[in-house]
Design a protein around this motif. Structure first.
Motif, mmCIF file in Angstrom:
data_model
loop_
_atom_site.group_PDB
_atom_site.id
_atom_site.type_symbol
_atom_site.label_atom_id
_atom_site.label_comp_id
_atom_site.label_asym_id
_atom_site.label_seq_id
_atom_site.Cartn_x
_atom_site.Cartn_y
_atom_site.Cartn_z
ATOM 1 N N PRO A 136 0.792 -1.219 0.053
ATOM 2 C CA PRO A 136 -0.115 -0.071 -0.095
ATOM 3 C C PRO A 136 0.771 1.395 -0.052
ATOM 4 N N SER A 137 2.338 1.258 0.461
ATOM 5 C CA SER A 137 2.873 2.398 0.638
ATOM 6 C C SER A 137 3.321 2.790 -0.788
ATOM 7 N N THR A 139 1.819 1.709 -3.653
ATOM 8 C CA THR A 139 0.816 1.868 -4.486
ATOM 9 C C THR A 139 0.322 3.380 -4.780
ATOM 10 N N ILE A 141 -1.502 6.970 -4.287
ATOM 11 C CA ILE A 141 -2.423 7.204 -3.249
ATOM 12 C C ILE A 141 -3.775 7.411 -3.746
ATOM 13 N N ASN A 144 -5.625 4.130 -4.115
ATOM 14 C CA ASN A 144 -6.024 3.602 -2.861
ATOM 15 C C ASN A 144 -7.110 4.421 -2.261
ATOM 16 N N VAL A 145 -7.360 5.661 -2.287
ATOM 17 C CA VAL A 145 -8.135 6.506 -1.790
ATOM 18 C C VAL A 145 -9.490 6.017 -2.560
ATOM 19 N N SER A 188 -5.593 6.197 5.988
ATOM 20 C CA SER A 188 -4.308 6.555 5.763
ATOM 21 C C SER A 188 -3.340 5.669 6.915
ATOM 22 N N GLN A 191 -2.570 2.878 4.508
ATOM 23 C CA GLN A 191 -1.706 3.454 3.262
ATOM 24 C C GLN A 191 -0.161 3.559 3.649
ATOM 25 N N GLY A 192 0.085 4.056 5.018
ATOM 26 C CA GLY A 192 1.412 4.386 5.228
ATOM 27 C C GLY A 192 2.256 3.652 6.211
ATOM 28 N N THR A 248 4.644 14.511 7.232
ATOM 29 C CA THR A 248 3.844 14.168 6.099
ATOM 30 C C THR A 248 2.616 14.347 6.778
ATOM 31 N N VAL A 252 -1.274 16.078 4.837
ATOM 32 C CA VAL A 252 -2.560 15.278 4.191
ATOM 33 C C VAL A 252 -3.178 16.500 3.532
ATOM 34 N N GLN A 255 -6.388 12.038 0.970
ATOM 35 C CA GLN A 255 -7.415 11.590 1.577
ATOM 36 C C GLN A 255 -8.591 12.346 1.618
#
Length: 318
Positions: A136-137, A139, A141, A144-145, A188, A191-192, A248, A252, A255
Protein backbone atom coordinates in the motif's frame (compact mmCIF):
# COMPACT_ATOMS: atom_id res chain seq x y z
CA UNK A 1 63.63 7.55 -5.77
CA UNK A 2 67.06 8.82 -4.71
CA UNK A 3 68.19 11.83 -2.71
CA UNK A 4 70.09 14.70 -4.27
CA UNK A 5 72.02 17.22 -2.28
CA UNK A 6 70.80 20.74 -2.80
CA UNK A 7 73.01 22.37 -0.24
CA UNK A 8 75.42 21.28 2.45
CA UNK A 9 73.54 19.15 4.97
CA UNK A 10 70.27 19.12 2.98
CA UNK A 11 68.83 16.69 0.46
CA UNK A 12 65.86 16.76 -1.90
CA UNK A 13 63.93 13.80 -3.38
CA UNK A 14 64.62 12.79 -6.94
CA UNK A 15 62.58 10.44 -9.07
CA UNK A 16 63.93 7.37 -10.83
CA UNK A 17 64.22 9.40 -14.00
CA UNK A 18 66.64 11.67 -12.21
CA UNK A 19 64.44 14.73 -11.90
CA UNK A 20 62.86 16.12 -8.75
CA UNK A 21 59.00 16.22 -8.75
CA UNK A 22 57.70 19.63 -9.60
CA UNK A 23 54.91 21.27 -7.65
CA UNK A 24 53.74 22.85 -10.90
CA UNK A 25 52.87 19.40 -12.33
CA UNK A 26 50.58 18.65 -9.35
CA UNK A 27 48.78 21.98 -9.67
CA UNK A 28 46.89 21.11 -12.90
CA UNK A 29 45.71 17.84 -11.32
CA UNK A 30 44.38 19.71 -8.34
CA UNK A 31 42.78 22.28 -10.64
CA UNK A 32 41.06 19.54 -12.64
CA UNK A 33 39.66 17.99 -9.48
CA UNK A 34 38.54 21.41 -8.27
CA UNK A 35 36.81 22.02 -11.61
CA UNK A 36 35.02 18.70 -12.17
CA UNK A 37 33.43 18.48 -8.71
CA UNK A 38 31.47 21.73 -9.02
CA UNK A 39 30.86 21.00 -12.71
CA UNK A 40 29.02 17.76 -11.95
CA UNK A 41 27.13 19.40 -9.06
CA UNK A 42 26.17 22.48 -11.10
CA UNK A 43 23.12 21.01 -12.92
CA UNK A 44 21.57 19.90 -9.65
CA UNK A 45 22.41 23.23 -8.03
CA UNK A 46 20.82 25.15 -10.89
CA UNK A 47 17.72 22.96 -10.76
CA UNK A 48 17.49 23.39 -6.99
CA UNK A 49 17.77 27.15 -7.32
CA UNK A 50 15.23 27.45 -10.15
CA UNK A 51 12.62 24.90 -9.13
CA UNK A 52 12.89 24.95 -5.31
CA UNK A 53 14.59 28.00 -3.81
CA UNK A 54 13.16 30.57 -6.22
CA UNK A 55 9.52 29.38 -5.78
CA UNK A 56 9.96 29.42 -1.99
CA UNK A 57 11.19 33.01 -2.01
CA UNK A 58 8.56 34.00 -4.56
CA UNK A 59 5.76 32.44 -2.48
CA UNK A 60 6.89 34.48 0.52
CA UNK A 61 6.70 37.62 -1.60
CA UNK A 62 3.26 36.66 -2.95
CA UNK A 63 1.96 36.17 0.60
CA UNK A 64 2.41 39.91 1.15
CA UNK A 65 0.11 40.82 -1.76
CA UNK A 66 -3.49 40.48 -2.76
CA UNK A 67 -2.58 38.45 -5.80
CA UNK A 68 -5.54 37.39 -7.95
CA UNK A 69 -5.00 34.95 -10.77
CA UNK A 70 -6.02 37.69 -13.21
CA UNK A 71 -5.47 41.32 -12.39
CA UNK A 72 -2.95 43.60 -10.76
CA UNK A 73 -1.41 42.54 -7.43
CA UNK A 74 -1.90 44.89 -4.49
CA UNK A 75 0.60 45.10 -1.64
CA UNK A 76 -0.99 44.26 1.73
CA UNK A 77 1.98 43.67 3.98
CA UNK A 78 0.77 41.28 6.69
CA UNK A 79 -2.83 41.70 5.63
CA UNK A 80 -3.19 38.13 4.37
CA UNK A 81 -1.88 36.76 7.66
CA UNK A 82 -4.27 38.96 9.64
CA UNK A 83 -7.11 37.71 7.47
CA UNK A 84 -6.08 34.11 8.06
CA UNK A 85 -5.99 34.40 11.83
CA UNK A 86 -9.35 36.14 11.77
CA UNK A 87 -10.95 33.53 9.52
CA UNK A 88 -12.94 30.91 11.50
CA UNK A 89 -12.68 28.48 8.58
CA UNK A 90 -8.89 28.61 8.74
CA UNK A 91 -9.05 28.00 12.46
CA UNK A 92 -11.25 24.99 11.76
CA UNK A 93 -8.87 23.51 9.19
CA UNK A 94 -5.91 23.98 11.54
CA UNK A 95 -7.83 22.12 14.24
CA UNK A 96 -8.79 19.39 11.77
CA UNK A 97 -5.16 18.98 10.72
CA UNK A 98 -3.96 18.78 14.32
CA UNK A 99 -6.70 16.24 15.09
CA UNK A 100 -5.63 14.12 12.13
CA UNK A 101 -1.99 14.25 13.27
CA UNK A 102 -2.87 13.34 16.87
CA UNK A 103 -4.92 10.35 15.72
CA UNK A 104 -2.82 9.19 12.79
CA UNK A 105 0.77 9.38 14.03
CA UNK A 106 0.40 7.20 17.18
CA UNK A 107 -1.73 4.65 15.32
CA UNK A 108 0.76 4.47 12.47
CA UNK A 109 3.70 3.97 14.84
CA UNK A 110 1.94 1.41 17.02
CA UNK A 111 0.71 -0.68 14.08
CA UNK A 112 4.04 -0.56 12.24
CA UNK A 113 6.10 -1.30 15.38
CA UNK A 114 3.77 -4.11 16.43
CA UNK A 115 3.97 -5.81 13.05
CA UNK A 116 7.75 -5.33 12.93
CA UNK A 117 8.07 -6.98 16.35
CA UNK A 118 5.87 -9.84 15.14
CA UNK A 119 7.89 -10.39 11.97
CA UNK A 120 10.81 -12.02 13.74
CA UNK A 121 13.13 -14.43 11.91
CA UNK A 122 11.12 -17.27 13.48
CA UNK A 123 8.06 -16.35 11.41
CA UNK A 124 7.87 -18.43 8.26
CA UNK A 125 7.44 -16.35 5.13
CA UNK A 126 8.33 -13.09 6.91
CA UNK A 127 9.72 -11.64 3.68
CA UNK A 128 6.42 -12.30 1.92
CA UNK A 129 4.55 -10.58 4.75
CA UNK A 130 6.91 -7.63 4.50
CA UNK A 131 6.15 -7.25 0.81
CA UNK A 132 2.39 -7.55 1.38
CA UNK A 133 2.43 -4.95 4.15
CA UNK A 134 4.61 -2.58 2.11
CA UNK A 135 2.53 -2.71 -1.09
CA UNK A 136 0.00 0.00 0.00
CA UNK A 137 2.88 2.42 0.62
CA UNK A 138 4.09 2.19 -2.98
CA UNK A 139 0.67 2.00 -4.60
CA UNK A 140 -0.48 5.41 -5.95
CA UNK A 141 -2.39 7.08 -3.14
CA UNK A 142 -5.15 8.27 -5.48
CA UNK A 143 -5.92 4.68 -6.46
CA UNK A 144 -5.96 3.61 -2.81
CA UNK A 145 -8.29 6.45 -1.83
CA UNK A 146 -10.70 5.67 -4.67
CA UNK A 147 -10.87 2.03 -3.57
CA UNK A 148 -11.52 3.02 0.04
CA UNK A 149 -14.20 5.45 -1.06
CA UNK A 150 -16.03 2.57 -2.70
CA UNK A 151 -15.62 0.54 0.50
CA UNK A 152 -16.97 3.33 2.69
CA UNK A 153 -19.91 4.47 0.60
CA UNK A 154 -23.48 3.36 1.46
CA UNK A 155 -24.28 -0.03 -0.08
CA UNK A 156 -20.55 -0.56 -0.41
CA UNK A 157 -18.48 -3.51 0.76
CA UNK A 158 -18.38 -2.55 4.45
CA UNK A 159 -22.11 -1.81 4.49
CA UNK A 160 -22.81 -5.13 2.78
CA UNK A 161 -20.73 -7.05 5.35
CA UNK A 162 -22.49 -5.23 8.20
CA UNK A 163 -25.93 -6.07 6.82
CA UNK A 164 -25.00 -9.70 6.24
CA UNK A 165 -23.54 -10.12 9.72
CA UNK A 166 -25.93 -8.05 11.86
CA UNK A 167 -28.76 -6.95 9.58
CA UNK A 168 -27.86 -3.31 10.35
CA UNK A 169 -26.53 -0.73 7.93
CA UNK A 170 -23.01 0.52 8.57
CA UNK A 171 -22.65 4.21 9.47
CA UNK A 172 -22.36 6.73 6.68
CA UNK A 173 -18.63 7.01 7.16
CA UNK A 174 -18.05 9.83 4.68
CA UNK A 175 -21.28 11.75 5.24
CA UNK A 176 -21.40 11.76 9.03
CA UNK A 177 -19.27 14.41 10.72
CA UNK A 178 -18.62 12.04 13.65
CA UNK A 179 -17.19 9.32 11.40
CA UNK A 180 -15.59 11.18 8.49
CA UNK A 181 -12.27 12.03 10.15
CA UNK A 182 -11.99 8.56 11.67
CA UNK A 183 -12.55 7.05 8.23
CA UNK A 184 -9.77 9.21 6.78
CA UNK A 185 -7.41 8.24 9.60
CA UNK A 186 -8.14 4.52 9.18
CA UNK A 187 -7.50 4.68 5.45
CA UNK A 188 -4.30 6.69 5.99
CA UNK A 189 -2.92 4.21 8.53
CA UNK A 190 -3.50 1.37 6.07
CA UNK A 191 -1.80 3.41 3.36
CA UNK A 192 1.26 4.48 5.32
CA UNK A 193 2.26 1.95 7.98
CA UNK A 194 4.30 -0.23 5.62
CA UNK A 195 7.24 2.16 5.33
CA UNK A 196 7.71 2.52 9.08
CA UNK A 197 7.22 -1.22 9.49
CA UNK A 198 10.24 -1.85 7.27
CA UNK A 199 12.31 0.73 9.17
CA UNK A 200 11.47 -0.86 12.52
CA UNK A 201 11.93 -4.39 11.22
CA UNK A 202 15.41 -3.59 9.94
CA UNK A 203 16.29 -1.90 13.23
CA UNK A 204 15.09 -4.89 15.27
CA UNK A 205 17.07 -7.27 13.07
CA UNK A 206 20.20 -5.24 13.88
CA UNK A 207 19.79 -5.65 17.65
CA UNK A 208 22.46 -8.09 18.93
CA UNK A 209 20.86 -11.37 19.96
CA UNK A 210 23.33 -11.86 22.81
CA UNK A 211 21.75 -8.95 24.70
CA UNK A 212 18.31 -10.56 24.58
CA UNK A 213 19.76 -13.95 25.51
CA UNK A 214 21.61 -12.49 28.48
CA UNK A 215 18.44 -10.79 29.70
CA UNK A 216 16.47 -14.02 29.29
CA UNK A 217 19.06 -15.86 31.37
CA UNK A 218 18.57 -13.26 34.09
CA UNK A 219 14.86 -14.06 34.10
CA UNK A 220 13.45 -11.37 31.82
CA UNK A 221 10.43 -12.39 29.74
CA UNK A 222 9.89 -11.50 26.09
CA UNK A 223 7.92 -8.32 26.88
CA UNK A 224 10.58 -7.06 29.29
CA UNK A 225 13.32 -7.74 26.74
CA UNK A 226 11.42 -5.84 24.07
CA UNK A 227 10.42 -2.89 26.29
CA UNK A 228 13.65 -2.45 28.29
CA UNK A 229 16.29 -3.44 25.74
CA UNK A 230 15.17 -3.58 22.14
CA UNK A 231 12.98 -0.48 22.26
CA UNK A 232 15.87 1.62 23.59
CA UNK A 233 18.30 0.25 21.04
CA UNK A 234 15.99 1.10 18.13
CA UNK A 235 15.07 4.54 19.53
CA UNK A 236 16.99 6.36 16.74
CA UNK A 237 14.82 4.56 14.19
CA UNK A 238 11.69 5.41 16.17
CA UNK A 239 12.75 9.07 16.24
CA UNK A 240 13.33 9.08 12.49
CA UNK A 241 9.98 7.43 11.78
CA UNK A 242 8.18 9.80 14.15
CA UNK A 243 9.70 12.86 12.51
CA UNK A 244 8.92 11.76 8.96
CA UNK A 245 5.39 10.67 9.86
CA UNK A 246 4.69 13.97 11.63
CA UNK A 247 5.91 16.04 8.69
CA UNK A 248 3.91 14.09 6.10
CA UNK A 249 0.76 13.95 8.24
CA UNK A 250 0.63 17.75 8.54
CA UNK A 251 0.60 17.83 4.73
CA UNK A 252 -2.33 15.42 4.30
CA UNK A 253 -4.32 16.31 1.20
CA UNK A 254 -5.36 13.49 -1.13
CA UNK A 255 -7.40 11.56 1.44
CA UNK A 256 -9.80 14.36 2.46
CA UNK A 257 -9.83 15.81 -1.06
CA UNK A 258 -11.00 12.59 -2.73
CA UNK A 259 -12.95 10.98 0.10
CA UNK A 260 -14.95 13.90 1.48
CA UNK A 261 -13.96 17.13 -0.34
CA UNK A 262 -13.37 18.49 3.17
CA UNK A 263 -16.91 17.72 4.29
CA UNK A 264 -19.36 17.26 5.68
CA UNK A 265 -19.18 21.01 6.10
CA UNK A 266 -15.56 21.72 6.95
CA UNK A 267 -15.08 18.89 9.43
CA UNK A 268 -12.36 17.13 7.41
CA UNK A 269 -10.81 20.10 5.57
CA UNK A 270 -7.06 20.33 6.21
CA UNK A 271 -4.54 23.14 5.79
CA UNK A 272 -3.25 21.86 2.45
CA UNK A 273 -6.82 21.44 1.19
CA UNK A 274 -7.49 25.03 2.30
CA UNK A 275 -4.40 26.16 0.38
CA UNK A 276 -5.61 24.30 -2.70
CA UNK A 277 -9.08 25.81 -2.51
CA UNK A 278 -7.83 29.35 -2.01
CA UNK A 279 -5.26 29.10 -4.77
CA UNK A 280 -7.01 27.04 -7.44
CA UNK A 281 -10.71 27.43 -6.66
CA UNK A 282 -10.96 31.04 -5.48
CA UNK A 283 -7.75 32.26 -7.23
CA UNK A 284 -6.49 34.01 -4.08
CA UNK A 285 -2.81 33.23 -4.56
CA UNK A 286 -1.63 35.63 -1.86
CA UNK A 287 -3.89 34.11 0.78
CA UNK A 288 -2.92 30.58 -0.29
CA UNK A 289 0.79 31.46 -0.03
CA UNK A 290 0.26 32.94 3.43
CA UNK A 291 -1.49 29.74 4.56
CA UNK A 292 1.42 27.71 3.15
CA UNK A 293 3.89 29.72 5.19
CA UNK A 294 1.79 29.26 8.32
CA UNK A 295 1.93 25.52 7.70
CA UNK A 296 5.70 25.76 7.22
CA UNK A 297 6.09 27.52 10.58
CA UNK A 298 3.92 24.90 12.30
CA UNK A 299 5.96 22.02 10.87
CA UNK A 300 9.22 23.83 11.68
CA UNK A 301 8.09 24.36 15.28
CA UNK A 302 7.02 20.75 15.76
CA UNK A 303 10.29 19.53 14.23
CA UNK A 304 12.34 21.80 16.50
CA UNK A 305 10.49 20.55 19.59
CA UNK A 306 11.11 16.95 18.53
CA UNK A 307 14.82 17.55 18.00
CA UNK A 308 15.12 19.22 21.41
CA UNK A 309 13.13 16.52 23.16
CA UNK A 310 14.91 13.60 21.51
CA UNK A 311 17.94 14.13 23.76
CA UNK A 312 15.92 12.67 26.65
CA UNK A 313 14.73 9.44 25.04
CA UNK A 314 16.85 8.64 21.99
CA UNK A 315 19.88 6.47 22.73
CA UNK A 316 22.51 6.54 20.01
CA UNK A 317 25.03 4.41 21.91
CA UNK A 318 24.33 0.69 22.02
Amino acid sequence: MTLVKSSPGATTPRSAAGTAPSSSSAAPARARKTFWGPAFAAPHGVGLAIFTLAPIVFSLAISLYRWPLLGTPTFLGLGNYQRLFGDPIFGQVVWNTVLFVVLYVPLNLVVSLGLAAWLTPRIKGRHIFRVIFFIPSITPIVANVVVWRMLYQPSGFIDGISQAATGIHAPNFLGDEHWAMLAIVAMSVWQGFGYNMLVFSAALDAVPENLAEAAAIDGANAWTVFWRIKLKLISPSIFFATMMTLITSFQVFAQPFILTKGGPGSTTATIVLYIYNQGFQFHQLGLASAAAWVLFVIILGVTAVQFIGQKKWVHYDA
